[in-house]
Design a protein around this motif. Structure first.
Motif, PDB file in Angstrom:
ATOM      1  N   TRP A  86       0.815  -1.223   0.000  1.00  0.00           N
ATOM      2  CA  TRP A  86       0.000   0.000   0.000  1.00  0.00           C
ATOM      3  C   TRP A  86       0.851   1.277   0.000  1.00  0.00           C
ATOM      4  O   TRP A  86       0.605   2.170  -0.813  1.00  0.00           O
ATOM      5  CB  TRP A  86      -0.964  -0.007   1.188  1.00  0.00           C
ATOM      6  CG  TRP A  86      -1.777   1.258   1.300  1.00  0.00           C
ATOM      7  CD1 TRP A  86      -1.741   2.162   2.308  1.00  0.00           C
ATOM      8  CD2 TRP A  86      -2.723   1.754   0.354  1.00  0.00           C
ATOM      9  NE1 TRP A  86      -2.600   3.201   2.064  1.00  0.00           N
ATOM     10  CE2 TRP A  86      -3.221   2.976   0.864  1.00  0.00           C
ATOM     11  CE3 TRP A  86      -3.191   1.305  -0.876  1.00  0.00           C
ATOM     12  CZ2 TRP A  86      -4.177   3.734   0.194  1.00  0.00           C
ATOM     13  CZ3 TRP A  86      -4.147   2.061  -1.559  1.00  0.00           C
ATOM     14  CH2 TRP A  86      -4.616   3.261  -1.023  1.00  0.00           C
ATOM     15  N   PRO A  87       1.873   1.398   0.877  1.00  0.00           N
ATOM     16  CA  PRO A  87       2.725   2.597   0.798  1.00  0.00           C
ATOM     17  C   PRO A  87       3.413   2.730  -0.562  1.00  0.00           C
ATOM     18  O   PRO A  87       3.656   3.852  -1.026  1.00  0.00           O
ATOM     19  CB  PRO A  87       3.757   2.378   1.915  1.00  0.00           C
ATOM     20  CG  PRO A  87       3.125   1.419   2.846  1.00  0.00           C
ATOM     21  CD  PRO A  87       2.276   0.533   1.994  1.00  0.00           C
ATOM     22  N   LEU A  88       3.736   1.618  -1.201  1.00  0.00           N
ATOM     23  CA  LEU A  88       4.354   1.674  -2.524  1.00  0.00           C
ATOM     24  C   LEU A  88       3.372   2.211  -3.558  1.00  0.00           C
ATOM     25  O   LEU A  88       3.742   2.981  -4.443  1.00  0.00           O
ATOM     26  CB  LEU A  88       4.846   0.285  -2.943  1.00  0.00           C
ATOM     27  CG  LEU A  88       5.919  -0.351  -2.067  1.00  0.00           C
ATOM     28  CD1 LEU A  88       6.249  -1.748  -2.570  1.00  0.00           C
ATOM     29  CD2 LEU A  88       7.180   0.503  -2.072  1.00  0.00           C
ATOM     30  N   TRP A  89       2.130   1.792  -3.464  1.00  0.00           N
ATOM     31  CA  TRP A  89       1.108   2.269  -4.395  1.00  0.00           C
ATOM     32  C   TRP A  89       0.937   3.784  -4.279  1.00  0.00           C
ATOM     33  O   TRP A  89       0.760   4.472  -5.286  1.00  0.00           O
ATOM     34  CB  TRP A  89      -0.216   1.553  -4.115  1.00  0.00           C
ATOM     35  CG  TRP A  89      -1.362   2.067  -4.934  1.00  0.00           C
ATOM     36  CD1 TRP A  89      -2.400   2.847  -4.513  1.00  0.00           C
ATOM     37  CD2 TRP A  89      -1.576   1.840  -6.334  1.00  0.00           C
ATOM     38  NE1 TRP A  89      -3.248   3.128  -5.540  1.00  0.00           N
ATOM     39  CE2 TRP A  89      -2.771   2.514  -6.684  1.00  0.00           C
ATOM     40  CE3 TRP A  89      -0.887   1.137  -7.317  1.00  0.00           C
ATOM     41  CZ2 TRP A  89      -3.287   2.507  -7.971  1.00  0.00           C
ATOM     42  CZ3 TRP A  89      -1.393   1.129  -8.607  1.00  0.00           C
ATOM     43  CH2 TRP A  89      -2.572   1.797  -8.929  1.00  0.00           C
ATOM     44  N   LEU A  90       1.019   4.303  -3.066  1.00  0.00           N
ATOM     45  CA  LEU A  90       0.888   5.747  -2.867  1.00  0.00           C
ATOM     46  C   LEU A  90       2.057   6.515  -3.489  1.00  0.00           C
ATOM     47  O   LEU A  90       1.927   7.701  -3.785  1.00  0.00           O
ATOM     48  CB  LEU A  90       0.814   6.061  -1.368  1.00  0.00           C
ATOM     49  CG  LEU A  90      -0.395   5.498  -0.609  1.00  0.00           C
ATOM     50  CD1 LEU A  90      -0.296   5.837   0.869  1.00  0.00           C
ATOM     51  CD2 LEU A  90      -1.699   6.017  -1.203  1.00  0.00           C
ATOM     52  N   ARG A  91       3.185   5.848  -3.688  1.00  0.00           N
ATOM     53  CA  ARG A  91       4.384   6.488  -4.249  1.00  0.00           C
ATOM     54  C   ARG A  91       4.710   5.944  -5.643  1.00  0.00           C
ATOM     55  O   ARG A  91       5.840   5.992  -6.088  1.00  0.00           O
ATOM     56  CB  ARG A  91       5.577   6.258  -3.306  1.00  0.00           C
ATOM     57  CG  ARG A  91       5.407   6.940  -1.963  1.00  0.00           C
ATOM     58  CD  ARG A  91       6.323   6.362  -0.908  1.00  0.00           C
ATOM     59  NE  ARG A  91       6.191   7.049   0.361  1.00  0.00           N
ATOM     60  CZ  ARG A  91       5.209   6.807   1.230  1.00  0.00           C
ATOM     61  NH1 ARG A  91       4.293   5.885   0.976  1.00  0.00           N
ATOM     62  NH2 ARG A  91       5.140   7.486   2.367  1.00  0.00           N
ATOM     63  N   ARG A  92       3.705   5.448  -6.336  1.00  0.00           N
ATOM     64  CA  ARG A  92       3.947   4.769  -7.606  1.00  0.00           C
ATOM     65  C   ARG A  92       4.576   5.668  -8.666  1.00  0.00           C
ATOM     66  O   ARG A  92       5.360   5.204  -9.496  1.00  0.00           O
ATOM     67  CB  ARG A  92       2.652   4.155  -8.140  1.00  0.00           C
ATOM     68  CG  ARG A  92       1.516   5.137  -8.376  1.00  0.00           C
ATOM     69  CD  ARG A  92       0.217   4.385  -8.634  1.00  0.00           C
ATOM     70  NE  ARG A  92      -0.910   5.270  -8.871  1.00  0.00           N
ATOM     71  CZ  ARG A  92      -1.605   5.862  -7.913  1.00  0.00           C
ATOM     72  NH1 ARG A  92      -1.270   5.666  -6.646  1.00  0.00           N
ATOM     73  NH2 ARG A  92      -2.631   6.644  -8.212  1.00  0.00           N
ATOM     74  N   ALA A  93       4.256   6.967  -8.636  1.00  0.00           N
ATOM     75  CA  ALA A  93       4.811   7.876  -9.650  1.00  0.00           C
ATOM     76  C   ALA A  93       6.330   8.006  -9.505  1.00  0.00           C
ATOM     77  O   ALA A  93       7.070   7.886 -10.485  1.00  0.00           O
ATOM     78  CB  ALA A  93       4.152   9.242  -9.544  1.00  0.00           C
ATOM     79  N   ALA A 215      10.646   5.691   4.581  1.00  0.00           N
ATOM     80  CA  ALA A 215      11.594   4.602   4.850  1.00  0.00           C
ATOM     81  C   ALA A 215      10.890   3.254   4.812  1.00  0.00           C
ATOM     82  O   ALA A 215      11.396   2.279   4.233  1.00  0.00           O
ATOM     83  CB  ALA A 215      12.262   4.808   6.208  1.00  0.00           C
ATOM     84  N   GLY A 216       9.707   3.174   5.399  1.00  0.00           N
ATOM     85  CA  GLY A 216       8.956   1.920   5.394  1.00  0.00           C
ATOM     86  C   GLY A 216       8.549   1.482   4.010  1.00  0.00           C
ATOM     87  O   GLY A 216       8.616   0.296   3.675  1.00  0.00           O
ATOM     88  N   ALA A 217       8.124   2.439   3.170  1.00  0.00           N
ATOM     89  CA  ALA A 217       7.713   2.106   1.808  1.00  0.00           C
ATOM     90  C   ALA A 217       8.875   1.550   1.003  1.00  0.00           C
ATOM     91  O   ALA A 217       8.753   0.518   0.329  1.00  0.00           O
ATOM     92  CB  ALA A 217       7.143   3.344   1.118  1.00  0.00           C
ATOM     93  N   TYR A 218      10.014   2.204   1.073  1.00  0.00           N
ATOM     94  CA  TYR A 218      11.173   1.753   0.299  1.00  0.00           C
ATOM     95  C   TYR A 218      11.778   0.469   0.882  1.00  0.00           C
ATOM     96  O   TYR A 218      12.344  -0.335   0.145  1.00  0.00           O
ATOM     97  CB  TYR A 218      12.214   2.866   0.208  1.00  0.00           C
ATOM     98  CG  TYR A 218      11.889   3.855  -0.878  1.00  0.00           C
ATOM     99  CD1 TYR A 218      12.375   3.689  -2.164  1.00  0.00           C
ATOM    100  CD2 TYR A 218      11.074   4.942  -0.626  1.00  0.00           C
ATOM    101  CE1 TYR A 218      12.060   4.585  -3.173  1.00  0.00           C
ATOM    102  CE2 TYR A 218      10.742   5.850  -1.631  1.00  0.00           C
ATOM    103  CZ  TYR A 218      11.241   5.664  -2.904  1.00  0.00           C
ATOM    104  OH  TYR A 218      10.909   6.554  -3.901  1.00  0.00           O
ATOM    105  N   ALA A 219      11.644   0.281   2.184  1.00  0.00           N
ATOM    106  CA  ALA A 219      12.100  -0.975   2.779  1.00  0.00           C
ATOM    107  C   ALA A 219      11.243  -2.136   2.291  1.00  0.00           C
ATOM    108  O   ALA A 219      11.745  -3.225   1.994  1.00  0.00           O
ATOM    109  CB  ALA A 219      12.049  -0.886   4.304  1.00  0.00           C
ATOM    110  N   GLY A 220       9.936  -1.915   2.200  1.00  0.00           N
ATOM    111  CA  GLY A 220       9.047  -2.941   1.674  1.00  0.00           C
ATOM    112  C   GLY A 220       9.356  -3.275   0.230  1.00  0.00           C
ATOM    113  O   GLY A 220       9.326  -4.446  -0.171  1.00  0.00           O
ATOM    114  N   LEU A 221       9.668  -2.252  -0.565  1.00  0.00           N
ATOM    115  CA  LEU A 221      10.048  -2.480  -1.957  1.00  0.00           C
ATOM    116  C   LEU A 221      11.337  -3.301  -2.035  1.00  0.00           C
ATOM    117  O   LEU A 221      11.431  -4.259  -2.813  1.00  0.00           O
ATOM    118  CB  LEU A 221      10.246  -1.142  -2.667  1.00  0.00           C
ATOM    119  CG  LEU A 221      10.801  -1.212  -4.094  1.00  0.00           C
ATOM    120  CD1 LEU A 221       9.856  -1.981  -5.007  1.00  0.00           C
ATOM    121  CD2 LEU A 221      11.066   0.187  -4.639  1.00  0.00           C
TER     122      LEU A 221
END
Length: 241
Positions: A86-93, A215-221
């Motif tokens: 979900w955090p990745l989807w919010l930063r998809r651009a 940090a959490g979004a990029y760690a998940g990626l």
């Protein structure tokens, strides 16, 4: 006190014991973690493992009895990892703009994590199968076990190495990033998170998510990329060697 003893006898003989013990210990550890301003050494996963392990040893309850209840929480690990999308989807651009650099960073980071572990294991004279078990240490434990089985390592030992790697990364990451003077700007948090997810898989990603959303979004990626790259490339590389 007699009622507490009766409750203990009842719970220890049913699957509710593992579930109750895990929830109570983790919630207490999480409360202490928040009270201590999320300092790395107070990581709730670490202290939950320590407390539960000590409790099992002290009471003589074997692990299968404990896991009969804890497996209900274990089942939720899959949905929890999926929720990291979900955090990745919010930063998809922004991810679309950086995908080439992120993929290269994941490939180089995974190679460095695995290669350094192999070199150190070989340098200290570890047995061949133990050295191979170190290779997938920076991939989440279930995947690390599967990779170890394919390349000639010991799956159970790989799981232990993976958990230890995640714990060490979650505990030491902040101090290492501060020593390297990685900024706490948006880009800096992204770099910290990606590095932590690459080196310390799910435990590192959980720590990153506690500290900062970027940090959490990029760690998940990074966690997801390492799982895919390691599962595809490690067996192939070791087959060719």
């Amino acid at each position: 006190m007699p009622r507490f003893v009766e409750l203990w006898i009842y719970l220890s003989a049913t699957p509710l014991f593992g579930l109750t013990a895990t929830l109570v210990v983790y919630l207490l550890a999480q409360a202490a973690y928040s009270r201590l301003d999320n300092v790395p050494w107070a990581n709730p996963v670490l202290w939950s493992v320590v407390v539960i392990a000590c409790g099992l040893l002290a009471t003589g309850i074997d692990y299968p009895t404990y896991f009969a209840g804890a497996q209900f929480i274990h089942f939720l690990l899959g949905p929890a990892v999926v929720a990291l999308a979900w955090p990745l989807w919010l930063r998809r651009a922004e991810l679309r703009e950086r995908y080439g650099r992120l993929l290269l960073a994941a490939l180089l980071g995974g190679a460095a994590a695995s290669g350094s572990a192999l070199l150190m294991g070989w340098a200290v004279g570890l047995p061949h199968d133990v050295v191979l078990s170190l290779a997938p240490k920076s991939v989440t434990a279930p995947v690390a076990m599967g990779i170890a089985e394919k390349i000639g390592g010991i799956p159970a030992l790989s799981a232990v190495f993976a958990v230890l790697t995640g714990m060490i990364g979650a505990l030491s990451g902040k101090y290492l990033f501060d020593a390297l003077r990685i900024a706490t700007t948006s880009r800096g948090w992204a770099a910290r998170g990606f590095a932590l997810g690459t080196a310390a898989h799910g435990i590192g990603a959980a720590r990153a998510l506690h500290v900062n959303a970027d940090a959490g979004a990029y760690a998940g990626l990074a966690l997801g990329l390492q799982v895919v790259l390691a599962a595809l490339l490690m067996p192939l590389v070791f087959k060719l060697l």
